[in-house]
Each structure stands twice: as structure tokens, then as C-alpha cells.
Design an enzyme around this catalytic site. Structure first.
Site, PDB file in Angstrom:
ATOM      1  N   SER A 173       0.883  -1.245  -0.083  1.00 22.98           N
ATOM      2  CA  SER A 173       0.121   0.048  -0.158  1.00 22.98           C
ATOM      3  C   SER A 173       0.883   1.330   0.150  1.00 22.98           C
ATOM      4  CB  SER A 173      -0.937  -0.084   1.315  1.00 22.98           C
ATOM      5  OG  SER A 173      -1.794   0.814   1.185  1.00 22.98           O
TER       6      SER A 173
ATOM      7  N   ASP B  44      10.061   5.593 -10.275  1.00 19.80           N
ATOM      8  CA  ASP B  44       9.923   6.314 -11.486  1.00 19.80           C
ATOM      9  C   ASP B  44      10.724   7.478 -11.644  1.00 19.80           C
ATOM     10  OD1 ASP B  44       8.283   3.904 -11.917  1.00 19.80           O
ATOM     11  OD2 ASP B  44       6.316   4.784 -12.112  1.00 19.80           O
TER      12      ASP B  44
ATOM     13  N   LYS C 278      -0.603  -4.231  -2.999  1.00 21.24           N
ATOM     14  CA  LYS C 278      -1.980  -3.747  -2.658  1.00 21.24           C
ATOM     15  C   LYS C 278      -2.147  -2.386  -3.021  1.00 21.24           C
ATOM     16  CE  LYS C 278      -4.977  -2.298   0.374  1.00 21.24           C
ATOM     17  NZ  LYS C 278      -5.568  -0.778   0.618  1.00 21.24           N
TER      18      LYS C 278
END
Length: 447
Positions: free
Chosen positions: A308, A319, A333
Site C-alpha cells: 500500500s 519512477d 496492494k
């Protein structure tokens, strides 16, 4: 809304109760009536409500025990939400209160984050320094029973309620470890679950290990306090040179804390976006330039217990090429739950959207794949009492000392703990090696 819904259901019970088929009774008049044609969608909803009302009425009339209608409705709502996904659930007043304590106050339990998948209660991760962690529970373990009651008979929130309890009391869990074929019974004594979410330790001069155990209301504040302390401690030696951010076995938590933690290491660009079925659930969270932004080289450690909010942070730093991700693929998740309070003190936890990393990748069921995949290697049994230490020139008797060596000797006791930790944790060792090498690696150019 809940009261209105109950009245609505009761109205249907009265309207359709007479249509129930009972032995020896026929309803020939029904066959003669020609109902007016209704739109297909409206007829479908009407039929579904009729079916629910009929079942409710049958249970109230004929079930072996007298069950309050409120309990029946709550059970129906729980079943409806559990059929959606593992994370949507209905919480009664006590369960809703417990959920709030998890992120803002002290509570007593064993210290595990769990999920329900295919009817099985699965350990996402044990929280560090808790009874469950010390009892050896691991990510991927399946909870088969709680105090003798099969876990498959319970909802996720009911499992949470049964595992929690007064401090000092004991709970019996039957566990099937993810790497075992035989269940194991463990008795765990409940304790206060620590809500301090950030730990920090100097690994070497200028290089720090920062561990985030969860994302609760004060995580960002605790992180900034740890960074300030590290900056002050390392100032004499040129300041912080690198950070190993440890998100292993971090089950997640609050979205706003994941965003603000990421923002502490980023000065621009997207952190995470969320997209749901409706346009008003779509949102993009971006980093802002701040005076206390951390710009030193970074490595992030993740594993199967990172879920999460942990995956949001790891995905954003990966990224944006802000950090090297090391370890094992994360839990996956990637869904957003809204907590919706109801008028009577109960609440819903409802999945409303999915997380997407800055490059548009969904976290759900995919997880974050590390740049450098390094499986964790447990220390050998013969190393438990004698942690492996690396021999250096400075460890040899009568080695030639410099002035710097003499200064370092004064703080040697303070670093022994970090050295033992590095000796026993191959992922942390690799993280430190990589964060020290990142500046040189960035200078290498391909032809």
C-alpha cells in the site's frame, strides 16, 4: 440513510410477505393479473430487492433462533462488501473505533497486518517489535483458527476484533507458515502496539539507515525529526552522504503520509495518481520544492511485506529515478479505501480507486519490482550467537593508526550494533554498498 434503508426494507417485507408460498395455500389471483411493463434495469433492481426482502422475512419467521433484525441487516451488509474485494468491509461501532485507534491512538493486540484472500486470512506482515514479530509470524502465513474458532468462518474485521484484547491476555493462533505443510499452534501474549513509525541508525559516517514501520498520522514528522538528528550528528564529517530507506514489512497506512514522505525526497513531479470509476475520484498528487528537501543518494529496501503506502513511496522514487530499489517484489496492494462514517457510529471501508505510479503503472496485484532483486538470506544458525563480522586492516593488532582512526575508536561502541545488523542482513549490506556507489555509477556513461 440507514434508518431510511431499514424502513424501505420493512416496507417490502409487508408488501411481499403475502406472496410467500406456504404449504396448502395457493394464489390463483396472481396468475390472472398482468403487471405493467417496466424498464429492464428497473425490473432487475426491483427483483433483487424483492428477493432480499423475501429471504429476510423467511429467516425471521423460520430460523431456529430468534435473531434481531439489525443483526440480520448488518450480516447482509458485511456479506455484500466482502463479496467485492478483500479490503472493503462493514465495521460496527466497536470495530470502527478500533480502526481509528490503529492510526491515531494506542491499542492492544499482537501486531500483524492481515488480508482476506479467497476466504483465507493471510498475514501481510508482522509489525516490527511486536508480540507477533517476536513469535516468528511471517508475510504469507495463513491464520487457520483463533482460540479454536476457524478463521474461515469469520469476516476480516471479526478476525481483527478476536485477535485484539486486553494487555497481558493470551490468544491462541493456529498458523500455517507459507513455507510449511504442517500447521503450528502459537500462543501470543497481547501487548501495546507501538505507534512510533520511524527508526534511524548510523551505519557508517554520513550513511544512515531509516526504517519506516508503518504510515500513521505522525510518520512524516517523525521522519523529519530523524533526518534533523542525522544531519546534526554527521555535520562534523560533512553531513549526510547517503540514506538507506527501509520499507520492508511495512504494511502501509495513510495516503497523505505516503505522499508527504515521498515529497521529503522529491522537489517536483508526480508522486501518485488515483483513478476510480467516477471522475470525482481521480486525483494526481505532486511533489513541491521545499527548503528541507533531502537530495543525497538513496536506496530503498522492499520485500513481499511492503504494501500500500510503502509501494506508493517506492514507486514514486523509482519512477522519478530518485532512488535505487533493492530487495524483493512488494505485496501488490494498490487499491484506495475510503472510510465512510455512518450516523450510528459504525462505518464502511470501501474500495473506490486504484493507485498508479508516476509512469502510469498500476500497483494492484503487480507490486513494485526492485531494480536490483536480492532475496533475503537468513543468518546461519551458527551465526546467531556469534554474528559474522568483516575483518579489516583496522581490526588487526598493532595496525598503523592515523589521527582519524583514534577519533573513530572513541565511537566504536556506538557503531557495534550497526555492524552486527549489517553482518546479519544481506539486503541492508547491499543497500549500503549501493548507496555508497551511486555517485560513481552515475558518472559511468555508455558509448
Amino acid at each position: 440513510m440507514r434508518l431510511l434503508f431499514r424502513s424501505y426494507v420493512l416496507g417490502f417485507t409487508l408488501l411481499f410477505g403475502a406472496a410467500l408460498v406456504c404449504p396448502g395455500v395457493t394464489h390463483s389471483a396472481d396468475a390472472k393479473e398482468q403487471p405493467k411493463e417496466q424498464p429492464k434495469e428497473a425490473t432487475s433492481k426491483f427483483d433483487a430487492l424483492k428477493r432480499f426482502s423475501q429471504v429476510l422475512d423467511l429467516v425471521e419467521r423460520y430460523y431456529v433462533r430468534d435473531v434481531p433484525q439489525g443483526d440480520l441487516i448488518n450480516g447482509a451488509v458485511k456479506g455484500m462488501l466482502q463479496g467485492l474485494d478483500p479490503h472493503s468491509t462493514f465495521m460496527n461501532t466497536d470495530e470502527y473505533k478500533e480502526m481509528q485507534e490503529t492510526t491515531s491512538g494506542e491499542f492492544f493486540g499482537v501486531g500483524i497486518e492481515i488480508s482476506q484472500e479467497n476466504g483465507q486470512i493471510t498475514v501481510v506482515t508482522p509489525i516490527e517489535d511486536t508480540p507477533a514479530f517476536r513469535a516468528g509470524l511471517q508475510p504469507g502465513d495463513i491464520i487457520l483458527s483463533i482460540n479454536g474458532q476457524p478463521a474461515q468462518e469469520l469476516s476480516l474485521q471479526e478476525v481483527v476484533s478476536r485477535i485484539r484484547g486486553p494487555k497481558g491476555s493470551e490468544v491462541e493462533l493456529v498458523i500455517l507458515h507459507h513455507d510449511s505443510k504442517n500447521p503450528q499452534t502459537v500462543h501470543i501474549t497481547r501487548d501495546a502496539i507501538p505507534l512510533i513509525s520511524v527508526k534511524s541508525k548510523k551505519l557508517e559516517d554520513g550513511y544512515y539507515w531509516i526504517r519506516l514501520t508503518r504510515f500513521s498520522e505522525r510518520t512524516t514528522d517523525e521522519l523529519k525529526d530523524a533526518l534533523k538528528a542525522a544531519e546534526k550528528e554527521s555535520k562534523a564529517n560533512g553531513g549526510i552522504k547517503g540514506i538507506v530507506l527501509d520499507l520492508r514489512n511495512n504494511p502501509g497506512g495513510l495516503l497523505d503520509q505516503a505522499v508527504s514522505v515521498s515529497d521529503a525526497f522529491l522537489d517536483k513531479g508526480t508522486i501518485v495518481s488515483i483513478k476510480g470509476r467516477r471522475e470525482n475520484t481521480e486525483r494526481v498528487y505532486s511533489a513541491k520544492k521545499q527548503g528541507d528537501d533531502v537530495r543525497v543518494p538513496m536506496v530503498v529496501l522492499i520485500n513481499a511485506g511492503s504494501a500500500s503506502a510503502s509501494e506508493i513511496v517506492a514507486g514514486a522514487l523509482r519512477d522519478q529515478k530518485r532512488a535505487l530499489i533493492v530487495g524483493e517484489r512488494s505485496f501488490g496492494k494498490g487499491s484506495v479505501q475510503n472510510i465512510i462514517p455512518l450516523a450510528d457510529g459504525s462505518g464502511l471501508k470501501l474500495t473506490v480507486a486504484l493507485y498508479y505510479t508516476p509512469n502510469g503503472s498500476s500497483i494492484q496485484a503487480e507490486g513494485i519490482v526492485p531494480d536490483l532483486e536480492i532475496p533475503f538470506e537468513a543468518p546461519r544458525t551458527d551465526d546467531k550467537d556469534n554474528p559474522r563480522m568483516l575483518l579489516r586492516e583496522q581490526d588487526l593488532n598493532r595496525h598503523l593508526e592515523t589521527k582519524q582512526d583514534k577519533k573513530a575508536a572513541k565511537g566504536k561502541n556506538a557503531t557495534n550494533d550497526a555492524q552486527e545488523q549489517l553482518a546479519r542482513d544481506n539486503q541492508l549490506r547491499m543497500g549500503l554498498q549501493m548507496v555508497k556507489s551511486l555517485p560513481k555509477m552515475r558518472e559511468i556513461k555508455a558509448d
